[in-house]
Design an enzyme around this catalytic site. Structure first.
Site, PDB file in Angstrom:
ATOM      1  N   CYS A   1       0.816   5.473  18.478  1.00  0.00           N
ATOM      2  CA  CYS A   1       1.784   5.673  17.416  1.00  0.00           C
ATOM      3  C   CYS A   1       1.235   6.699  16.426  1.00  0.00           C
ATOM      4  O   CYS A   1       0.048   6.690  16.127  1.00  0.00           O
ATOM      5  CB  CYS A   1       1.951   4.325  16.732  1.00  0.00           C
ATOM      6  SG  CYS A   1       2.602   4.426  15.111  1.00  0.00           S
TER       7      CYS A   1
ATOM      8  N   THR B   1       3.098   7.387  13.481  1.00  0.00           N
ATOM      9  CA  THR B   1       3.921   7.224  12.273  1.00  0.00           C
ATOM     10  C   THR B   1       3.113   7.429  10.992  1.00  0.00           C
ATOM     11  O   THR B   1       3.559   8.103  10.061  1.00  0.00           O
ATOM     12  CB  THR B   1       4.577   5.824  12.278  1.00  0.00           C
ATOM     13  OG1 THR B   1       5.505   5.791  13.361  1.00  0.00           O
ATOM     14  CG2 THR B   1       5.306   5.524  10.984  1.00  0.00           C
TER      15      THR B   1
END
Ligand code: 5GP
Length: 374
Positions: free
Chosen positions: A200, A202
């Protein structure tokens, strides 16, 4: 703007303090749990907990994530036989799902969730699927990256109203108040974790996130106050992290990266050859290593594969990596469950339920001796 100065922690910031134990062997530790879900209306369950509540779930509460190479039918069928749970990828078609759930199958009903998003099309597809084989499907996983959207809460409300006999998993969030809101809207199990995943990006793209151990502790507390449940989703890199997730009071722990790279994920095995520093008969030794591609649900790779490329208003919030090929998932599961049983033994927990009750976390600056790690 407001600044919170209380330190929030990740799995890597803590260890579990050992406690006196009467256990004589790890074999004695029971990793199965039974749960009664708050909002799900059961039509058929007849087993009761000791306190007289119907048992809606029974199993080893470790979940495979709905990611490519992890949440596959083959993974689900292997893990369910071992007592574990799988959230299938969102990209299976309704026809593929219909075929998978077409026949009555206890293991699939009790240990596998279908996954959908929150578009109108998702609702239509799930309704079609449910009409065709609803009695064989018990769990739905509504997976969106940002569980803070008002639209998401409204979607959960609508789903709960129209499908009372389905267990709803919803996420992802990282704070107590949003966990409560989703449970009050009709979710049974809330996924906790933003930005903690192994592939990830993010936090790098947006600066948004919450250290995973603290998120799990806070969200579990909020959920349990309402008789709801949570999944510690993402951030586990070792069996120890899985134990820390449960010790932090997670009801389920979800794994992506740790379950990637296995035969059951269905990815192509890539063989790479590399020169070593060894020589035999003046010839430099070449060795081979096998890998499988693993990528985030919001990565460029996933967008190209499933959605015809990345939309021009979006940035990829996931990456693609090559993970070592690990063979059968069964060996990895055994390694994780062995670690978990041992964690329970160290704190004197006879079963997984007692692990969090008997846990004292200690903050540390180093979790283990890494001298021989590359
Ligand atoms: P892991 O076990 O690999 O550390 O984390 C798995 C979790 O990462 C998944 O269950 C999901 O919540 C999250 N995840 C998967 N793909 C992506 C992605 O592309 N972007 C983000 N932000 N999170 C992802």
């Amino acid at each position: 703007m407001r600044l919170e100065t209380e330190v929030k922690l990740d799995y890597k910031d803590v260890l579990i303090r050992p406690k006196r134990s009467t256990l004589v062997s790890r074999k004695q530790v029971d990793l199965n749990r039974t749960y009664n879900f708050r909002n799900y209306q059961s039509a058929s369950e007849s087993l009761l907990t000791p306190s007289g509540k119907p048992i809606h779930y029974q199993g080893i509460p470790i979940m495979a994530s709905n990611m490519d190479g992890v949440g596959t039918f083959e993974m689900a069928d292997t893990l369910s036989k071992l007592g574990l749970f799988t959230c299938l990828v969102k990209t299976y078609s309704v026809d593929e799902l219909k075929e998978y759930f077409s026949q009555e199958n206890e293991l699939r009903r009790e240990h596998v969730a279908v996954s959908f998003g929150i578009r109108d099309e998702d609702y239509r597809n799930f309704s079609t699927l449910y009409k065709a084989c609803g009695s064989n499907i018990k769990f739905i996983n509504i997976d969106i990256a940002n569980g803070y959207l008002e639209l998401f809460v409204q979607y959960i409300e609508k789903l709960r109203k129209n499908f009372p006999s389905i267990v709803i998993i919803a996420g992802s969030v990282v704070t107590g108040e949003m966990t409560e809101e989703l449970i009050l809207a009709g979710a049974d199990i809330v996924r906790v974790g933003i930005g903690s995943g192994s592939v990830c990006t993010t936090r790098i793209k947006t600066g948004v996130g919450y250290p995973q151990l603290s998120a799990v502790i806070e969200c579990a507390d909020a959920a349990h106050g309402l008789d709801g449940h949570i999944i510690a989703d993402g951030g586990c890199t070792t069996p120890a992290d899985v134990a820390k997730g449960f010790a932090a009071a997670a009801d389920f722990v979800m794994l992506g990266g740790m379950f990637s790279g296995h035969d059951e994920g269905g990815g192509e095995v890539i063989t790479k050859r590399y020169l070593t520093s060894q020589f035999v008969d003046d010839q430099q030794v070449i060795k081979e290593k096998k890998f499988i591609e693993f990528y985030g649900n919001s990565s460029q790779s996933a967008n190209v594969k499933h959605y015809g490329g990345l939309k021009n208003y979006r940035a990829a919030e996931g990456k693609s990596v090559l993970v070592p090929y690990k063979g059968s998932i069964k060996d990895t599961v055994q390694d994780i469950l062995g670690g978990l049983r041992s964690s329970c033994t160290y704190v004197g927990a006879l079963n997984l339920k007692q692990l969090s009750k008997r846990t004292t976390f200690i903050r540390c600056t180093q979790t283990h001796n890494a001298v021989y790690e590359k």
